[in-house]
Design a protein around this motif. Structure first.
Motif, PDB file in Angstrom:
ATOM      1  N   LEU A  42       0.819  -1.210   0.000  1.00  0.00           N
ATOM      2  CA  LEU A  42       0.000   0.000   0.000  1.00  0.00           C
ATOM      3  C   LEU A  42       0.853   1.259   0.000  1.00  0.00           C
ATOM      4  O   LEU A  42       0.544   2.237  -0.701  1.00  0.00           O
ATOM      5  CB  LEU A  42      -0.931  -0.011   1.216  1.00  0.00           C
ATOM      6  N   LEU A  43       1.934   1.254   0.785  1.00  0.00           N
ATOM      7  CA  LEU A  43       2.806   2.434   0.832  1.00  0.00           C
ATOM      8  C   LEU A  43       3.486   2.673  -0.507  1.00  0.00           C
ATOM      9  O   LEU A  43       3.668   3.829  -0.930  1.00  0.00           O
ATOM     10  CB  LEU A  43       3.855   2.259   1.932  1.00  0.00           C
ATOM     11  N   THR A  44       3.843   1.596  -1.196  1.00  0.00           N
ATOM     12  CA  THR A  44       4.430   1.751  -2.536  1.00  0.00           C
ATOM     13  C   THR A  44       3.435   2.403  -3.481  1.00  0.00           C
ATOM     14  O   THR A  44       3.801   3.262  -4.297  1.00  0.00           O
ATOM     15  CB  THR A  44       4.852   0.374  -3.077  1.00  0.00           C
ATOM     16  N   ALA A  45       2.190   2.031  -3.364  1.00  0.00           N
ATOM     17  CA  ALA A  45       1.155   2.629  -4.208  1.00  0.00           C
ATOM     18  C   ALA A  45       0.918   4.096  -3.865  1.00  0.00           C
ATOM     19  O   ALA A  45       0.382   4.854  -4.681  1.00  0.00           O
ATOM     20  CB  ALA A  45      -0.147   1.851  -4.066  1.00  0.00           C
ATOM     21  N   MET A  46       1.310   4.505  -2.654  1.00  0.00           N
ATOM     22  CA  MET A  46       1.083   5.881  -2.189  1.00  0.00           C
ATOM     23  C   MET A  46       2.339   6.754  -2.327  1.00  0.00           C
ATOM     24  O   MET A  46       2.369   7.871  -1.808  1.00  0.00           O
ATOM     25  CB  MET A  46       0.653   5.853  -0.722  1.00  0.00           C
ATOM     26  N   GLU A  47       3.368   6.275  -3.030  1.00  0.00           N
ATOM     27  CA  GLU A  47       4.657   6.983  -3.060  1.00  0.00           C
ATOM     28  C   GLU A  47       4.542   8.421  -3.543  1.00  0.00           C
ATOM     29  O   GLU A  47       5.211   9.329  -3.047  1.00  0.00           O
ATOM     30  CB  GLU A  47       5.646   6.221  -3.951  1.00  0.00           C
ATOM     31  N   ASN A  48       3.711   8.655  -4.535  1.00  0.00           N
ATOM     32  CA  ASN A  48       3.605   9.990  -5.127  1.00  0.00           C
ATOM     33  C   ASN A  48       2.399  10.769  -4.617  1.00  0.00           C
ATOM     34  O   ASN A  48       2.042  11.807  -5.187  1.00  0.00           O
ATOM     35  CB  ASN A  48       3.542   9.875  -6.652  1.00  0.00           C
ATOM     36  N   ALA A  49       1.782  10.267  -3.551  1.00  0.00           N
ATOM     37  CA  ALA A  49       0.583  10.930  -3.045  1.00  0.00           C
ATOM     38  C   ALA A  49       0.942  12.190  -2.270  1.00  0.00           C
ATOM     39  O   ALA A  49       1.945  12.234  -1.554  1.00  0.00           O
ATOM     40  CB  ALA A  49      -0.196   9.973  -2.142  1.00  0.00           C
ATOM     41  N   SER A  50       0.108  13.190  -2.403  1.00  0.00           N
ATOM     42  CA  SER A  50       0.274  14.443  -1.669  1.00  0.00           C
ATOM     43  C   SER A  50      -0.759  14.460  -0.545  1.00  0.00           C
ATOM     44  O   SER A  50      -1.966  14.534  -0.798  1.00  0.00           O
ATOM     45  CB  SER A  50       0.080  15.639  -2.601  1.00  0.00           C
ATOM     46  N   LEU A  51      -0.263  14.389   0.697  1.00  0.00           N
ATOM     47  CA  LEU A  51      -1.160  14.289   1.843  1.00  0.00           C
ATOM     48  C   LEU A  51      -0.858  15.379   2.853  1.00  0.00           C
ATOM     49  O   LEU A  51       0.233  15.950   2.884  1.00  0.00           O
ATOM     50  CB  LEU A  51      -1.009  12.920   2.517  1.00  0.00           C
ATOM     51  N   ALA A  57      -2.111  -6.037  -4.767  1.00  0.00           N
ATOM     52  CA  ALA A  57      -0.847  -6.174  -5.495  1.00  0.00           C
ATOM     53  C   ALA A  57      -1.045  -6.357  -6.997  1.00  0.00           C
ATOM     54  O   ALA A  57      -0.062  -6.439  -7.736  1.00  0.00           O
ATOM     55  CB  ALA A  57      -0.062  -7.356  -4.942  1.00  0.00           C
ATOM     56  N   ASN A  58      -2.295  -6.405  -7.450  1.00  0.00           N
ATOM     57  CA  ASN A  58      -2.594  -6.754  -8.842  1.00  0.00           C
ATOM     58  C   ASN A  58      -3.120  -5.551  -9.616  1.00  0.00           C
ATOM     59  O   ASN A  58      -4.286  -5.178  -9.486  1.00  0.00           O
ATOM     60  CB  ASN A  58      -3.609  -7.895  -8.876  1.00  0.00           C
ATOM     61  N   ASP A  59      -2.254  -4.941 -10.449  1.00  0.00           N
ATOM     62  CA  ASP A  59      -2.657  -3.786 -11.262  1.00  0.00           C
ATOM     63  C   ASP A  59      -3.782  -4.126 -12.237  1.00  0.00           C
ATOM     64  O   ASP A  59      -4.593  -3.265 -12.572  1.00  0.00           O
ATOM     65  CB  ASP A  59      -1.458  -3.255 -12.059  1.00  0.00           C
ATOM     66  N   SER A  60      -3.814  -5.362 -12.696  1.00  0.00           N
ATOM     67  CA  SER A  60      -4.749  -5.731 -13.758  1.00  0.00           C
ATOM     68  C   SER A  60      -5.982  -6.466 -13.261  1.00  0.00           C
ATOM     69  O   SER A  60      -6.703  -7.078 -14.052  1.00  0.00           O
ATOM     70  CB  SER A  60      -4.026  -6.589 -14.807  1.00  0.00           C
ATOM     71  N   SER A  61      -6.251  -6.418 -11.966  1.00  0.00           N
ATOM     72  CA  SER A  61      -7.412  -7.115 -11.429  1.00  0.00           C
ATOM     73  C   SER A  61      -8.707  -6.597 -12.058  1.00  0.00           C
ATOM     74  O   SER A  61      -8.884  -5.388 -12.264  1.00  0.00           O
ATOM     75  CB  SER A  61      -7.490  -6.937  -9.912  1.00  0.00           C
ATOM     76  N   SER A  62      -9.609  -7.517 -12.342  1.00  0.00           N
ATOM     77  CA  SER A  62     -10.920  -7.130 -12.884  1.00  0.00           C
ATOM     78  C   SER A  62     -11.705  -6.264 -11.913  1.00  0.00           C
ATOM     79  O   SER A  62     -12.590  -5.494 -12.312  1.00  0.00           O
ATOM     80  CB  SER A  62     -11.735  -8.388 -13.222  1.00  0.00           C
ATOM     81  N   TRP A  63     -11.369  -6.371 -10.613  1.00  0.00           N
ATOM     82  CA  TRP A  63     -12.122  -5.611  -9.611  1.00  0.00           C
ATOM     83  C   TRP A  63     -11.842  -4.114  -9.684  1.00  0.00           C
ATOM     84  O   TRP A  63     -12.595  -3.314  -9.099  1.00  0.00           O
ATOM     85  CB  TRP A  63     -11.804  -6.127  -8.207  1.00  0.00           C
ATOM     86  N   GLN A 105      -3.633   2.480  -7.947  1.00  0.00           N
ATOM     87  CA  GLN A 105      -3.108   3.494  -7.045  1.00  0.00           C
ATOM     88  C   GLN A 105      -4.171   4.529  -6.681  1.00  0.00           C
ATOM     89  O   GLN A 105      -4.232   4.992  -5.537  1.00  0.00           O
ATOM     90  CB  GLN A 105      -1.901   4.204  -7.674  1.00  0.00           C
ATOM     91  N   ASP A 106      -5.031   4.877  -7.648  1.00  0.00           N
ATOM     92  CA  ASP A 106      -6.067   5.875  -7.380  1.00  0.00           C
ATOM     93  C   ASP A 106      -7.084   5.354  -6.366  1.00  0.00           C
ATOM     94  O   ASP A 106      -7.539   6.092  -5.479  1.00  0.00           O
ATOM     95  CB  ASP A 106      -6.778   6.257  -8.679  1.00  0.00           C
ATOM     96  N   VAL A 107      -7.449   4.075  -6.499  1.00  0.00           N
ATOM     97  CA  VAL A 107      -8.417   3.495  -5.564  1.00  0.00           C
ATOM     98  C   VAL A 107      -7.818   3.438  -4.162  1.00  0.00           C
ATOM     99  O   VAL A 107      -8.475   3.795  -3.171  1.00  0.00           O
ATOM    100  CB  VAL A 107      -8.847   2.092  -6.027  1.00  0.00           C
ATOM    101  N   ILE A 108      -6.560   3.002  -4.063  1.00  0.00           N
ATOM    102  CA  ILE A 108      -5.901   2.900  -2.766  1.00  0.00           C
ATOM    103  C   ILE A 108      -5.766   4.278  -2.121  1.00  0.00           C
ATOM    104  O   ILE A 108      -6.025   4.439  -0.911  1.00  0.00           O
ATOM    105  CB  ILE A 108      -4.524   2.215  -2.930  1.00  0.00           C
ATOM    106  N   TYR A 109      -5.388   5.289  -2.915  1.00  0.00           N
ATOM    107  CA  TYR A 109      -5.257   6.654  -2.408  1.00  0.00           C
ATOM    108  C   TYR A 109      -6.616   7.177  -1.927  1.00  0.00           C
ATOM    109  O   TYR A 109      -6.741   7.687  -0.801  1.00  0.00           O
ATOM    110  CB  TYR A 109      -4.700   7.558  -3.507  1.00  0.00           C
ATOM    111  N   GLY A 110      -7.628   7.041  -2.765  1.00  0.00           N
ATOM    112  CA  GLY A 110      -8.952   7.532  -2.384  1.00  0.00           C
ATOM    113  C   GLY A 110      -9.505   6.830  -1.164  1.00  0.00           C
ATOM    114  O   GLY A 110     -10.195   7.427  -0.333  1.00  0.00           O
TER     115      GLY A 110
END
Length: 798
Positions: free
Chosen positions: A554-563, A631-637, A650-655
């Motif tokens: 999750l933190l890797t997905a948030m690397e470029n997030a502005s918080l 961990a799956n960028d291409s998940s159907s979900w 990354q957008d879903v995790i950030y939001g």
């Protein structure tokens, strides 16, 4: 004025009389712990020494007297629990609890456990020389002696329960319910089938249904010979939540051999995870005759211990989680609804009428329809998609029931070979049986009749019943079951995770993620000088390596997030978190709410609110899905059904983090420093009648504010929802440490207490110790008892 005074004085006198009457009534129903007690079926005198926690140590001249005493003493502490347990499998709860339990009764009547019980009991009665029959009947005589001569429990009085004798059928029904609660397919297959049919196979990839060889499995070692839809799942979960006794959930177990311990002797640890209730599930007792000794843990209404040890051996269990249930869609004859198609021929359904008695209502008569695959569950397991019947095939109902013989053999086992002989008799439920002994042997066996299925069959979805091509092909021989006897590593372990393959084949099941198993192995591998104090600390471990791994993703997905503000502070707390579910930290709160919100944003648009809530309640699916999904960028979900577009992971995790923190601020306030896990993580042991507020205040045990969490070794499960309370629903039903270097000082603990009689001092005398991680001795030395215990002499009626 004088009239008012006389009236008040009369009311006061009445209150005093009621209080006195209540006091004497409560004294009357308390269990008898000392003095003399005459039992008419007893052959010889027997001694019962109670330790300081009310645990009986029974010394008898023969097995008949031993089990008769056990039945009586078990009943005086747990008769109401026995009554509930014997009523579940045959569908007789409505008779005492009313019409709200009618759907549950119909479901269990349809399963037909009671028919298997009748068949097994009738067969056992013909085996007049079988010691299993003799000892089981002695146990029943003890229960029925108390039923006839002992005080009536409060719950019987409140519910108006008529006392009826206990029978062999009741014993088999008790183990039948245990077998059902171990089977996960009833709760999972309908939802998986819906996702597969409505959303497509790609949506199954992140549900973790297939064996993942990169994850920690239970290692085997053969070196030593010795049409349902999601509403079906929802309805079943609702029925299970209504049950007044505890379902089996999961467990930990590990056995350390001589090479791993400081003493050079075996160390044994086990903590089966079961739904919390009051009284708790296990009744402890030490049994001894001149040729038999066992310190055991007994289920309500069941004569033989499920867990136990003596000076030579120790046996424990965890749930195997194997898939022993299949659902088949039958093709009904349009011209004759009494027929279904099978291998090109029309066969007739079998029918039977079931009558259910309902408290304060007319009897209910309903018809059960059965195909060769099993009972048709339309109408008792929620809505069925399509017009065709769906039948349930279950191993438990397909083979002769020898579990009673098996558990007796286990209680008398003295070697790995004895245990193996016993386990071969168990066809269901699926168990991981852990073993250690005084000679230095350690072992684990995956125990059940494991099903052979055609290669094309996906047993997690509804199968075609008409062709016969999806039918089970039989069972593997017990020698092919995963197991490990004296492995080179020097230890065995199990935490409901996937067993390793046998001959390249992974047995399908509803295995839990590797979280606990990986932590157990990680800790055991860290040293070779374990002692009992180390093992007790390990049983209380609250750290999850899987959580820190998930947070890393999750933190890797948030690397470029502005918080900023609490969003940034929440992320910093998680970055510094070691995965320990400590009571004084906010990190578990943030992680759990973030987890929930990610799954909600990813899945609710496809599933809808009801199906999403069901998914979150289907614990094994949710736990397996989360690490795979994030961990799956291409998940159907990641496809947003509402927006008709794919949202980047990354957008879903950030939001989800932003939404999670905002919802926590609404629930707990904006001062993140005041967010404490133990403030919202609580444990209450609920009595079956505790739903009535006034009775709940008296009969429930708790509320405790606790640390720890789910999928750690000290595993306390709770519904993961958007609410601001995480109420613990299951956890260790006991914690046991058997140390063969100091067998007389082996220790354990129960979640509340030994007694189910609320006025007994042993009703909840272990509850505070339990949440604090304390233990007490399992005394097997009679000399200790004679100096500090209480003596109840059992006398035959001459």
């Amino acid at each position: 004025m004088k009239t008012i005074k006389r009236l008040l004085k009369g009311i006061l006198v009445l209150i005093i009389l009621l209080v006195i009457s209540l006091y004497f009534y409560l004294q009357h129903i308390k269990p008898k712990y000392k003095g003399d007690l005459t039992l008419s079926p007893l052959e010889n005198k027997a001694e019962v020494w109670f330790d300081s926690y009310g645990i009986p140590h029974i010394y008898a001249e023969n097995k008949g007297d031993l089990y008769l005493a056990m039945g009586y003493l078990h009943a005086q502490e747990r008769l109401f629990q026995m009554e509930l347990v014997r009523r579940i499998a045959p569908g007789k709860l409505s008779e005492i609890l009313g019409k709200d339990l009618l759907p549950t009764d119909k479901f269990f009547r349809t399963l037909g456990i009671h028919l298997s019980s009748q068949e097994a009991a009738q067969k056992l009665r013909t085996q007049t020389t079988n010691p299993t029959l003799k000892e089981a009947e002695a146990y029943l005589r003890g229960i029925n002696e108390f039923l006839e001569k002992g005080p009536t429990p409060l719950e019987y009085e409140l519910l108006g329960i008529e006392k009826t004798p206990f029978t062999l059928e009741d014993i088999y029904n008790a183990v039948g319910y245990m077998s059902f609660s171990f089977a996960a397919a009833h709760k999972t297959d309908p939802l998986v089938s819906f996702i597969n049919a409505e959303l497509g196979a790609s949506y199954l990839k992140d549900l973790g249904l297939k064996a993942d060889t990169t994850r920690q499995m239970i290692p085997s070692y053969f070196g030593d010979p010795i049409g349902l839809n999601e509403k079906s799942s929802a309805m079943l979960l609702e029925m299970l939540n209504q049950l007044p006794v505890s379902p089996f959930i999961g467990s930990n177990g590990w056995v350390l051999g001589p090479s791993k311990t400081k003493s050079g002797k075996v160390l044994f640890a086990n903590d089966p995870h079961i739904g919390f209730s009051q009284p708790s599930v296990w009744y402890e007792a030490y049994l001894e005759t001149p040729d038999f000794q066992l310190y055991g843990y007994h289920l309500a209404g069941y004569p033989f211990a499920i867990l136990g040890h003596n000076r030579q051996v120790a046996v424990g269990l965890t749930m195997l989680e194997n898939d022993d249930v299949d659902f088949f869609r039958e093709t009904e004859n349009e011209a004759d609804s009494n027929q279904y198609l099978y291998k090109g021929e029309w066969k007739s359904f079998d029918y039977r009428d079931e009558i259910i008695k309902v408290k304060d209502e007319e009897d209910i008569v309903f018809q059960v329809k059965t195909s060769l695959h099993g009972p048709v569950v339309n109408g008792v397991l929620g809505e069925i998609v399509g017009p065709d019947p769906v039948a349930m095939w279950w191993t438990y109902n397909k083979l002769p029931n020898q579990v009673l013989d098996a558990t007796r053999k286990l209680n008398n086992a003295q070697s790995p070979e004895d245990v193996t002989d016993a386990l071969k008799l168990i066809h269901a439920p699926g168990l991981n049986v852990m073993y250690g002994d005084a000679k230095g042997n350690v072992a684990w066996w995956a125990t059940a009749r494991l099903i052979k299925r055609p290669e094309h069959v996906n047993s997690f979805t509804i199968l075609n019943g008409s062709t016969g091509e999806d039918d089970p092909l039989g069972y593997f021989d017990f020698s092919s079951n995963p197991h490990s006897v004296n492995p080179p590593a020097g230890y065995v372990f199990s935490a409901n995770n996937q067993p390793d393959s046998v001959n390249g084949y992974y047995y399908p099941g509803y295995y839990l993620p590797e979280d606990r198993a990986r932590r157990i192995k990680q800790m055991i591998d860290s040293k070779n000088d374990w002692d009992s104090e180390d093992v007790k600390k390990m049983l209380m471990d609250e750290t999850s390596p899987a959580v820190t791994q998930n947070i890393g993703v999750l933190l890797t997905a948030m690397e470029n997030a502005s918080l900023a503000g609490n969003d940034q502070k929440a992320l910093e707390l998680l970055r510094a978190w070691d995965g320990k579910f400590g009571g004084q930290t906010a990190a578990p709160i943030i992680y759990t709410r973030w987890l929930y919100t990610i799954l909600e944003k990813a899945m609710k648009d496809e599933l809808g609110q009801d199906k999403f809530d069901l998914f979150m309640s289907t614990t094994d699916l949710r736990k397996r899905t989360f690490p795979l999904l994030i961990a799956n960028d291409s998940s159907s979900w990641w496809y947003n059904a509402d927006k008709k577009t794919v949202e980047p992971r990354q957008d879903v995790i950030y939001g989800a983090l932003i939404s999670a923190v905002a919802s926590l601020e609404d629930d707990l306030g904006k001062n993140i420093d005041k967010w404490k896990w133990e403030n919202i993580h609580t444990l209450t042991h609920n009595h079956a009648l505790g739903v009535v507020p006034l009775l709940g205040k008296v009969l429930n045990v708790g509320d405790f504010h606790v640390s720890s969490g789910e999928e750690v070794i000290n595993n306390w499960g709770y519904p993961v929802t958007s609410e601001n309370k995480y109420r613990v629903s299951f956890g260790p039903s006991t914690r046991r440490v058997v140390d063969f270097s100091d067998i007389e000082n082996s220790e354990s603990i129960l979640p509340t207490g030994q007694s189910g009689v609320f006025h007994s001092r042993h009703y909840d005398d272990q509850a505070q110790m339990y949440v604090e991680g304390k233990f007490r001795k399992m005394t097997i030395n009679k000399k200790e008892l004679t100096t500090s215990g209480k003596l109840l002499m059992l006398l035959p009626d001459k």
